[in-house]
Design an enzyme around this catalytic site. Structure first.
Site, PDB file in Angstrom:
ATOM      1  CG  HIS A  66       3.530  13.199  -3.575  1.00 53.96           C
ATOM      2  ND1 HIS A  66       2.967  12.109  -4.197  1.00 53.96           N
ATOM      3  CD2 HIS A  66       4.214  13.853  -4.546  1.00 53.96           C
ATOM      4  CE1 HIS A  66       3.317  12.099  -5.475  1.00 53.96           C
ATOM      5  NE2 HIS A  66       4.067  13.142  -5.712  1.00 53.96           N
ATOM      6  CG  ASP A  97       0.400   9.973  -3.517  1.00 53.91           C
ATOM      7  OD1 ASP A  97       0.210  11.101  -3.032  1.00 53.91           O
ATOM      8  OD2 ASP A  97       1.391   9.682  -4.206  1.00 53.91           O
ATOM      9  CB  SER A 180       4.698  13.336 -14.632  1.00 52.31           C
ATOM     10  OG  SER A 180       5.434  12.336 -13.957  1.00 52.31           O
TER      11      SER A 180
END
Length: 593
Positions: A66, A97, A180
């Site tokens: 993402h 991811d 983060s």
């Protein structure tokens, strides 16, 4: 880089962590990513995130999917010493991811750093970890935590956006926040044991992606770089990475044995699974959803319990994915139980990359492409339909919303993007045609609106963007052939057409005049007729333009007195002075003239 072995029962000291962080921090970068086009689950935006270098010689940065995004992006990486270099996406996983950026190692001139080794096997409950990254936009933050779970369900971020599935996540109370994403989760040796992916805003829980599939993908990408004769690698160009990914287009969830018994699992089957899988096993994989039109559609149903694959007991996501990735284009045999009834099914394994779009059509500021596996799973539609990632000018004027699925254009079925382009190419400028679409919220209620083919000059002609995995860039090509010269329509176009006819006649007369007086006379007559046609068209166009201007003027003359009268009626208590009334009447009289 040498890695210290894991010592059982060894408690890391503060000096161990200090040495590990000294090696890790220089290899962590801040990523600034700008999404220049809406695509798939993402809209055009700009964001900050984190990444870390996993291959110094080839210039490979690991981060989240993402962050890499599925569509075109412009990205930069900022190192610890504030050096900034451009980076390009080289791979993003279709489901999980994680993704990779590429950079030129020679561009980093003033910083000494080492790549961070990946060690997925070191992840364990009770392992003390540190999360190093751009947490809360602070460039470098170091957050401590302890891994509490290895079998958490994949987090669900959005109902109509990107979500990971068919995998376990790690969980720890490290309290990570925005910025983060993509941070390395390291142990006391300085090895990355997981990849930070998300967190829960209402608590300190953070979710980490296991690195098993990341290691496999990184190995395949490293094979795409050619070695130089004197050592090193050719980093300016690489072969498109080939990472085989198989899919049955369905979603599994892991459920405990007690729940699977309620779904109909026989006790005899449970005993066999516990015996073959070991006493540490806690449950089985259960079908959660099936994508329409996929290989499992009509064969498997939600609630089916997976027992065996190719004759072997299977209880974990990682083992299932390993089998599917090695069987792309082949078949697998699934043994399931449905309400206590055993079933054996043979299913084809599809290529996961084939249902992940790598091209899109830009149309008057809008973006259309094939419906991806991600959104097909979210919306329960077949993959490959015409999906509106961004409506743009033309579609938004017609009322077509974002995330719509276009089914018909000009009363013609458009089951895929190629057929949509073909039908749109047959429409003329200014045409008014019906367009039919559905949304995932009202999937059984198709809506039909009127689309006006309005090709404004400030928008480029329809263009097709295709991703080039050998450069990390997107190549642009015209989606439609150049239109032939069209007949003049309307006042200005008629004038232009008349002028063109007259100029053509004049040019032909001048060319032939040199050949003789007779031919010159004939062509002179053609020239006069062309000029007359042009003058007639210009006169007609000018008349229509003047008529339109008069209509607008009459409309304004009729509206202005009404507006002034409304102002007078809205404030009946306020008596205007004699001078103000004189100004109003003078204004009305000037408008009348």
């Amino acid at each position: 880089m040498e890695i210290d072995p894991v010592v059982e029962g060894h408690s890391a000291s503060s000096d161990d962590w200090r040495r590990a962080l000294a090696r890790v921090v220089p290899a962590v970068v801040v990523l600034r990513v700008t999404v220049v086009r809406a695509f798939d689950t993402e809209s055009a935006n700009s964001s900050y995130a984190t990444g870390f270098i996993v291959d110094k010689q080839r210039g490979i940065i690991l981060t989240n999917r993402h962050v890499v995004k599925p569509g075109p992006v412009v990205a930069e990486a900022m190192f610890l010493n504030r050096e900034e270099i451009p980076v390009h996406p080289i791979y993003r996983d279709p489901v999980h991811d994680f993704g990779f950026f590429h950079f030129d190692p020679a561009a980093v001139q003033f910083l000494e750093y080492q790549d961070i080794p990946l060690s997925p096997e070191a992840a364990a409950v009770g392992l003390e970890i540190r999360v190093v990254g751009n947490d809360s936009g602070e460039k470098v933050s170091i957050l401590a935590g302890t891994i509490a779970r290895l079998d958490r369900d994949a987090p669900v971020y959005k109902k109509d956006g990107y979500n990971d599935f068919n995998t376990f996540y790690l969980q720890a109370a490290s309290g990570t926040k925005g910025g983060s994403s993509g941070s390395p989760v390291i142990d006391s040796r300085g090895c990355a044991v997981a990849l930070n992916a998300g967190s829960k805003s209402s608590s300190a829980s953070a979710f980490f992606l296991p690195l098993d599939r990341v290691v496999r993908a990184l190995g395949a990408i490293q094979q795409c770089f050619e070695e130089k004769e004197g050592g090193g690698f050719v980093v300016h160009k690489w072969r498109p990475p080939v990472v085989p990914r198989g899919t049955l287009q369905l979603t599994f969830i892991h459920r405990g044995f007690d729940e699977t018994r309620r779904l109909g699992l026989k006790r005899e089957t449970e005993a066999e699974v516990r015996k073959e899988a070991g006493a540490a096993e806690t449950g089985l994989l259960v079908v959660d959803s099936v994508v329409p039109g996929g290989p499992a559609d009509g064969r498997l149903e939600p609630g089916d319990i997976l027992v065996r694959v190719n004759g072997k007991v299977l209880t974990q996501f990682l083992a299932l994915e390993s089998i599917l990735d090695d069987a792309v284009g082949a078949t697998v045999t699934l043994d399931v139980e449905r309400g206590g009834t055993p079933l054996s099914l043979t299913l084809s394994v599809h290529d996961l990359h084939s249902v992940t779009p790598d091209r899109f059509l830009e149309l008057s500021g809008g973006v259309l492409h094939a419906l991806s596996y991600q959104q097909a799973r979210n919306f329960r539609f077949p993959c490959g339909l015409v999906y509106v990632a961004e409506p743009g000018y033309m579609l938004s004027r017609a009322g077509v919303p974002r995330f719509a699925i276009i089914q018909k254009l000009a009363d013609k079925e458009v089951p895929d993007l190629e057929s949509f382009i073909r039908e749109f190419g047959r429409l003329k400028a200014g045409a008014r045609v019906p367009i039919e679409y559905v949304t995932h919220g009202e999937r059984h209620r198709p809506k039909s609106v009127l689309l006006v083919v309005d090709r404004h000059a400030w928008y480029a002609p329809p263009e097709m963007y295709c991703r080039d995995d050998s450069t990390g860039l997107w190549r642009i090509a015209q989606a439609l052939p150049a239109p032939p010269p069209s007949a003049a329509v309307g006042g200005d176009a008629a004038a232009a057409g008349g002028a063109a006819d007259g100029a053509a006649g004049a040019g032909e007369g001048e060319k032939q005049e040199e050949g003789g007086s007779k031919e010159g006379g004939e062509n002179g007559g053609e020239q006069q007729r062309g000029e007359k046609r042009g003058e007639g068209r210009r006169a007609k166009g000018g008349k229509e333009a003047r008529s339109a201007r008069w209509r607008r003027l009459l409309f304004l003359m009729g509206m202005c007195p009404m507006l002034l009268l409304m102002l007078l009626l809205m404030e009946p208590r306020r008596q205007p002075s004699q001078l103000a009334r004189a100004h109003w009447w003078r204004a009305l009289w000037s408008l009348r003239l």
